[in-house]
Design an enzyme around this catalytic site. Structure first.
Site, PDB file in Angstrom:
ATOM      1  N   GLY A   2       0.855  -1.068   0.141  1.00  0.00           N
ATOM      2  CA  GLY A   2       0.083   0.053  -0.165  1.00  0.00           C
ATOM      3  C   GLY A   2       0.774   1.366  -0.018  1.00  0.00           C
ATOM      4  O   GLY A   2       1.998   1.095  -0.342  1.00  0.00           O
ATOM      5  N   LEU A   4       0.897   3.649  -2.305  1.00  0.00           N
ATOM      6  CA  LEU A   4       1.557   3.774  -3.402  1.00  0.00           C
ATOM      7  C   LEU A   4       2.084   5.138  -3.923  1.00  0.00           C
ATOM      8  O   LEU A   4       1.569   5.971  -3.397  1.00  0.00           O
ATOM      9  CB  LEU A   4       0.438   3.429  -4.506  1.00  0.00           C
ATOM     10  CG  LEU A   4      -0.411   1.968  -4.345  1.00  0.00           C
ATOM     11  CD1 LEU A   4      -1.172   1.811  -5.667  1.00  0.00           C
ATOM     12  CD2 LEU A   4       0.783   0.839  -4.217  1.00  0.00           C
ATOM     13  N   HIS A   8       6.062   2.465  -7.388  1.00  0.00           N
ATOM     14  CA  HIS A   8       4.986   1.575  -7.903  1.00  0.00           C
ATOM     15  C   HIS A   8       4.293   1.582  -9.089  1.00  0.00           C
ATOM     16  O   HIS A   8       4.081   0.767  -9.796  1.00  0.00           O
ATOM     17  CB  HIS A   8       3.883   1.359  -6.780  1.00  0.00           C
ATOM     18  CG  HIS A   8       4.433   1.082  -5.477  1.00  0.00           C
ATOM     19  ND1 HIS A   8       4.399   2.051  -4.253  1.00  0.00           N
ATOM     20  CD2 HIS A   8       4.930   0.022  -4.663  1.00  0.00           C
ATOM     21  CE1 HIS A   8       4.760   1.560  -3.163  1.00  0.00           C
ATOM     22  NE2 HIS A   8       5.321   0.585  -3.241  1.00  0.00           N
ATOM     23  N   GLN A  32       6.345 -10.041   7.406  1.00  0.00           N
ATOM     24  CA  GLN A  32       7.589  -9.462   7.079  1.00  0.00           C
ATOM     25  C   GLN A  32       7.956  -8.414   7.750  1.00  0.00           C
ATOM     26  O   GLN A  32       9.053  -7.699   7.503  1.00  0.00           O
ATOM     27  CB  GLN A  32       7.494  -9.162   5.373  1.00  0.00           C
ATOM     28  CG  GLN A  32       6.851  -7.906   4.932  1.00  0.00           C
ATOM     29  CD  GLN A  32       6.568  -7.747   3.645  1.00  0.00           C
ATOM     30  OE1 GLN A  32       5.983  -8.471   2.872  1.00  0.00           O
ATOM     31  NE2 GLN A  32       7.195  -6.851   3.009  1.00  0.00           N
ATOM     32  N   ASP A 139      14.774  -2.693  -3.953  1.00  0.00           N
ATOM     33  CA  ASP A 139      15.096  -3.705  -2.886  1.00  0.00           C
ATOM     34  C   ASP A 139      15.509  -4.910  -3.706  1.00  0.00           C
ATOM     35  O   ASP A 139      15.030  -5.966  -3.881  1.00  0.00           O
ATOM     36  CB  ASP A 139      13.392  -4.060  -2.698  1.00  0.00           C
ATOM     37  CG  ASP A 139      12.742  -2.987  -2.130  1.00  0.00           C
ATOM     38  OD1 ASP A 139      13.153  -2.463  -0.903  1.00  0.00           O
ATOM     39  OD2 ASP A 139      11.754  -2.764  -2.412  1.00  0.00           O
ATOM     40  N   ILE A 165      13.334   4.166  -8.926  1.00  0.00           N
ATOM     41  CA  ILE A 165      12.632   5.767  -9.253  1.00  0.00           C
ATOM     42  C   ILE A 165      13.191   6.823  -7.926  1.00  0.00           C
ATOM     43  O   ILE A 165      12.908   6.200  -6.817  1.00  0.00           O
ATOM     44  CB  ILE A 165      11.256   5.476  -9.327  1.00  0.00           C
ATOM     45  CG1 ILE A 165      10.824   4.643 -10.437  1.00  0.00           C
ATOM     46  CG2 ILE A 165      10.902   6.934  -9.552  1.00  0.00           C
ATOM     47  CD1 ILE A 165      11.494   4.774 -11.917  1.00  0.00           C
TER      48      ILE A 165
END
Length: 287
Positions: A2, A4, A8, A32, A139, A165
């Site tokens: 979420g 965003l 994304h 996680q 990541d 980005i």
């Protein structure tokens, strides 16, 4: 997870370059997250996330591109029907552990993080049955994990990695940046400065691990000295968690960069709670 942002959305645009049906998953996966993070630290932004996707979809449709056909936003009960989703530390439930990737670098300090990532991604892949999945290079260790997950479990899925980005000052876009607050966010660019110092040295002919990592650490240590000279209401306390030179495919540490194979430098810096908050200052999270 979420919250965003354009990082994304860039992955959706990448997927839309083909005339395909795009499924977007939005799920703040508790397995996680560390105990300190907790799912409560990820506020529900589903309504605003959906509004972003609707607006993006209109632009994609007008360009004749692939479009978002569905959003998969499951509940914890749907994703973990037989056990609480935070049972990894206690060994309960069904989880995916891909060693050594889950236990090194970022996984060393957050031992259940990548187990939770691998587990929830396998569940999402089974639920949606995609032809391709899209992850961001930001990541990096996670991208290596997902590729291994697909290979080890014989999944007929192509893993596509999108570029990181960044904001104008070089900071990688991340939903978690808001947790830093204004003062720590301004200093957080020291991480990209450290990585750039190593990259510039490599391009200048330095290939040895110790030399490259020393340059990374030097950048952070200089910032620590600079911050130490400031008043409590101005300074930021930061410390190095790790810098490592790793193999691109396995994330295991290596001693020298092989020009034919390449390598990746990974780093993590912790920003501690502010000693003194100025009046009206956005201090972010202080835990």
């Amino acid at each position: 997870m979420g919250m965003l942002h354009d990082g994304h959305l860039s992955l959706i645009r990448l997927a839309a370059q083909q005339p395909s049906s795009i499924f977007v998953s939005i799920y703040a996966n508790p397995s996680q997250l560390t105990v300190q993070e907790g799912k409560h630290s990820y506020p529900s932004t589903l309504d605003s996330d959906l509004a972003l996707l609707v607006a993006l979809n209109e632009r994609l449709r007008s360009n004749g591109s692939g479009t978002v056909r569905a959003v998969f936003a499951p509940t914890d009960q749907e994703m973990y029907p037989f056990s609480p989703p935070d049972d990894i530390p206690h060994g309960l439930g069904s989880f995916v552990n891909i060693l050594p990737i889950t236990s090194i670098l970022e996984g060393a300090g957050r031992p259940s993080h990548f187990i939770g990532v691998a587990t929830v991604c396998l569940k999402l892949f089974n639920a949606v049955n995609p032809d391709k999945v899209y992850f961001g290079e930001k990541d990096y260790q996670q991208t290596v994990l997902i590729k291994r997950l697909v290979q080890d479990f014989l999944l007929d899925i192509e893993v596509v990695i999108g570029d990181t980005i960044r904001e104008a000052d070089g900071m990688a876009l991340s939903s978690r940046n808001v947790f830093l607050g204004t003062r720590r966010r301004a200093v957080a660019t020291v991480l990209i400065s450290a990585l750039n110092a190593a990259r510039n040295a490599y391009e200048g002919g330095i290939v040895e691990r110790d030399e490259l990592l020393s340059l990374c650490k030097q950048e952070v240590e200089e910032e620590q000295v600079k911050q130490g000279r400031l008043l409590e209401a101005q300074r930021v306390d930061l410390k190095i968690i790790y810098f490592e030179l790793a193999d691109q495919g396995s994330m295991t540490p290596i001693g020298t960069v092989d020009a034919g194979r390449g390598a990746v430098i990974c780093g993590a810096i912790q920003f501690l709670p502010l000693e003194v908050l100025a009046y009206g200052e956005d201090g972010g999270r202080q835990d």
